[in-house]
Design an enzyme around this catalytic site. Structure first.
Site, short mmCIF file in Angstrom:
data_model
loop_
_atom_site.label_atom_id
_atom_site.label_comp_id
_atom_site.label_asym_id
_atom_site.label_seq_id
_atom_site.Cartn_x
_atom_site.Cartn_y
_atom_site.Cartn_z
CG ASP A 24 4.11 1.41 -2.60
OD1 ASP A 24 2.89 1.22 -2.47
OD2 ASP A 24 4.92 0.50 -2.88
CE LYS A 34 1.95 -1.39 -4.04
NZ LYS A 34 3.03 -1.79 -3.13
CG ASP A 90 -2.42 -2.58 0.47
OD1 ASP A 90 -1.85 -3.26 1.33
OD2 ASP A 90 -2.10 -1.41 0.21
NE ARG A 139 4.41 3.36 6.46
CZ ARG A 139 5.61 2.77 6.34
NH1 ARG A 139 6.68 3.35 6.84
NH2 ARG A 139 5.72 1.61 5.74
CG ASP A 188 -0.76 0.47 -2.57
OD1 ASP A 188 -0.64 1.63 -3.05
OD2 ASP A 188 0.12 -0.06 -1.85
CD GLU A 194 -0.59 2.43 0.62
OE1 GLU A 194 -1.14 1.39 1.01
OE2 GLU A 194 0.57 2.44 0.15
CE LYS A 196 -2.41 -0.63 3.54
NZ LYS A 196 -1.09 -1.19 3.20
#
Length: 505
Positions: free
Chosen positions: A351, A281, A292, A355, A274, A353, A269
C-alpha cells in the site's frame, strides 16, 4: 470564462447583477460609495438597519436597486478591515460567486478591485476574481444520466476605479481564467471513477491536451514493453496485479525562445485506483481511492493552464500511472524489485505504492537535465495527520526551490508547509535484504516517504508536495479540489519572469 475590464462609474453599468464588497466598519469603498449616492443611501441604510451584516463571505441579494443601471445588487461581506488578507478575499470571492452561480444570469459586473490586500496589486486581485468565478461554475456531470441545471454565468466585467489599473486587471484576469480552467480539469480527472479514468484514459487525455495546444505541447507514451526495456521495474511492479496496463506519460511544453533551455519538470503520481494491493485497505471509504491520482490530475491541470497562457519557458510533465490491485500476479510484502536507478527496494507494504512509481519517474527526469523537479502525490495518511486539509506538505533538497514554492503557494493562496528532510530519518528505510525498504515504520511517515523519494532525486534541485490532505474533500462535499494547480502555475510563471532580461538603457 469571458471577461472584460471597465473604468466607468459603477452606478451606470448595465448588467444583470453588480457585485459590491463591504467592510464591517461601515466605511464604504469607492465603488460602494458611488452606488450608495446614486441609490439614495440604499446600501448604507441596509447596513445601518441590520438588514445586511458584512461579515466575511456573507451575501445579500437586492433584486431591484433604484437609481442604478444594474438589474440586481449582490452585497458581499469582507469582514473586519484589520484582519482582511489573502484568505479573507478568497473566502469572500467564493461566497460571491457561489451565490452568483445560483442566479439566472449569464453575466455580472464585479467591483472587487477596491478590496485591496496589503502588498497585492490589481493584477493579483483580478486573478483571484476570475479564478474564483471559473471554479464556482464547475459541476461534475459526466456520469449523470439526467443532466442537472447548470450555472448560466459565463461573463464577468471587472470594474476598476482608475484607467491605469486596466492593463494590470486584464493581465491578472487572463491568468485567473486559465488557472481556473486548469483547476477544473484536475477536478474532473480526479472525480472520474476508476473504471473510466485508467492509465490508458490519462494517456488519451494527454493526447487531447496536445491537440489543443497549437503545437506547443508534444506527448510521448511509454507502454509496459517499453518500460520493461527501459528497466522501470518498480513502476511495473505496482501495476502487475491489474488488468489495466501501466503507462509513463511524458508531456513536453516548449515555450522558451531557446529550445535548449533547461526545463522545469513536474512529476505526478497517477495511481488511478488504489486497493492497497496484497496489503489490502479497509473497505470503508475505499471508493475515495479513485482520488489517488490527484497528483497526476494537478499536473494535467497545470499543463492546461500553461498552454493557455503560453509562458516563455520549457516544462516537462511526467505522469507515472498504474492501478494497484491484488491478484495472483501482484507484488507481495517481502518482494524485492530493482528500480530504474538500479537501487533495489524491499517491499514491506504494497500500500506504499506511490513512491514505487514515482521513484522511476524521478530517475527518468534526469535525462532532461532539469532546472528543477517537483513531484506531486497523494502519498501518505501521515501528512493528513500532520497538516490536515489546509496545507500541502513540502519537502525539498534545495532551500531556494522550497522558498520559491512556498511563495507561489502564498501568492495563489494554495499554501504548503515546509517539512524536514534530515538525514536522521533515512536510517528508518534500512533493509537487511535490499538497498532500502519502501516504508520506514509509523513514526514520521510523511518524512520517511519523502526520504525514500530523495534517494532518486539527487541529480537536480527537487521538491516533493504531499497532497494527501489537500487533493480532495471528503464527506458531503466529496470531490477533487484541483490543488495544487494554483501553486504550480504560479511557480512556473515566476520562473518565466526570472528569464526576462531587462535591456540596458
Amino acid at each position: 470564462m469571458e471577461f472584460s475590464v471597465l473604468t466607468v462609474n459603477p452606478a451606470k453599468v448595465e448588467t444583470a447583477c453588480l457585485v459590491v464588497p463591504l467592510f464591517q466598519d461601515g466605511d464604504l469603498l469607492s465603488a460602494a460609495a458611488k452606488l450608495d449616492d446614486a441609490s439614495e443611501r440604499l446600501i448604507a441604510q441596509l447596513v445601518e438597519r441590520g438588514d445586511f451584516t458584512p461579515e466575511l463571505a456573507n451575501v445579500q441579494l437586492i433584486p431591484f436597486a433604484p437609481g442604478l443601471a444594474a438589474e440586481r445588487l449582490l452585497l458581499v461581506g469582507l469582514g473586519k478591515r484589520e484582519t482582511f488578507n489573502e484568505g479573507a478575499l478568497r473566502k469572500a470571492l467564493d461566497g460571491a460567486f457561489t451565490a452568483l452561480a445560483k442566479l439566472p444570469v449569464d453575466g455580472a459586473a464585479v467591483a472587487f478591485a477596491d478590496a485591496e490586500v496589503e502588498d497585492r496589486d490589481t493584477a493579483w486581485n483580478a486573478q483571484m476574481t476570475l479564478e474564483a468565478a471559473t471554479r464556482a461554475v464547475y459541476r461534475f456531470t459526466e456520469c449523470k444520466s439526467t443532466q442537472p441545471t447548470l450555472p448560466q454565468l459565463r461573463k464577468i466585467e471587472l470594474l476598476v476605479s482608475e484607467a491605469n489599473q486596466a492593463d494590470g486587471a486584464k493581465a491578472g484576469a487572463r491568468i485567473g481564467a486559465a488557472l481556473g480552467d486548469g483547476v477544473n480539469l484536475a477536478r474532473t480527472l480526479g472525480n472520474l471513477p476508476g473504471n473510466i479514468c485508467t492509465p490508458t484514459y490519462l494517456a488519451n487525455q494527454a493526447e487531447t491536451l496536445a491537440g489543443e495546444s497549437a503545437g506547443s505541447l508534444t506527448v510521448e507514451i511509454l507502454d509496459e514493453a517499453e518500460l520493461e526495456a527501459l528497466g522501470a521495474h518498480s513502476l511495473l511492479a505496482v501495476g502487475r496485479g491489474s488488468a489495466e496496463p501501466s503507462k509513463l506519460i511524458v508531456m513536453k511544453y516548449q515555450g522558451a525562445d531557446d529550445a535548449e533551455e533547461s526545463p522545469h519538470v513536474l512529476v505526478g503520481k497517477g495511481i488511478t485506483f488504489d486497493t492497497g494491493g496484497i496489503s489490502l485497505k479497509a473497505g470503508a471509504g475505499m471508493d475515495e481511492m479513485k482520488f489517488d491520482m490527484c497528483g497526476a490530475a494537478s499536473v494535467f491541470g497545470t499543463m492546461k493552464s500553461l498552454i493557455a497562457l503560453k509562458p516563455k519557458l520549457n516544462v516537462v510533465a511526467i505522469v507515472a500511472s498504474a492501478e494497484n490491485m491484488p491478484d495472483g500476479r501482484a507484488i507481495k510484502p517481502g518482494d524485492i524489485v530493482t528500480t530504474l536507478k538500479g537501487l533495489t527496494v524491499e517491499i514491506l507494504n504494497t500500500d506504499a505504492e506511490g513512491r514505487l512509481v514515482l521513484c522511476d519517474a524521478l530517475t527518468y527526469a534526469e535525462r532532461f537535465e532539469p532546472a528543477s523537479v517537483v513531484d506531486i502525490a497523494t502519498l501518505t495518511g501521515a501528512c493528513v495527520i500532520a497538516l490536515g486539509d489546509h496545507a500541502s506538505g513540502l519537502f525539498s533538497n534545495d532551500d531556494d526551490l522550497a522558498l520559491d514554492l512556498l511563495e507561489a503557494g502564498e501568492a495563489s493562496w494554495d499554501r504548503a508547509w515546509h517539512m524536514p528532510l534530515w538525514d536522521d530519518y533515512q536510517q528508518q528505510l534500512d533493509s537487511n535484504f535490499a538497498d532500502l525498504a519502501n516504508i520506514g515504520g509509523r513514526p514520521a511517515g510523511a518524512v520517511t516517504a519523502a526520504c525514500f523519494l530523495s534517494r532518486f532525486a539527487d541529480m537536480y534541485p527537487w521538491a516533493h508536495l504531499d497532497i494527501a490532505g489537500t487533493g480532495w474533500d471528503s464527506g458531503k462535499q466529496k470531490g477533487a479540489s484541483g490543488r495544487p494547480v494554483g501553486l504550480l502555475t504560479r511557480y512556473l510563471l515566476d520562473r518565466e519572469s526570472e528569464l526576462v532580461v531587462t535591456p540596458e538603457a
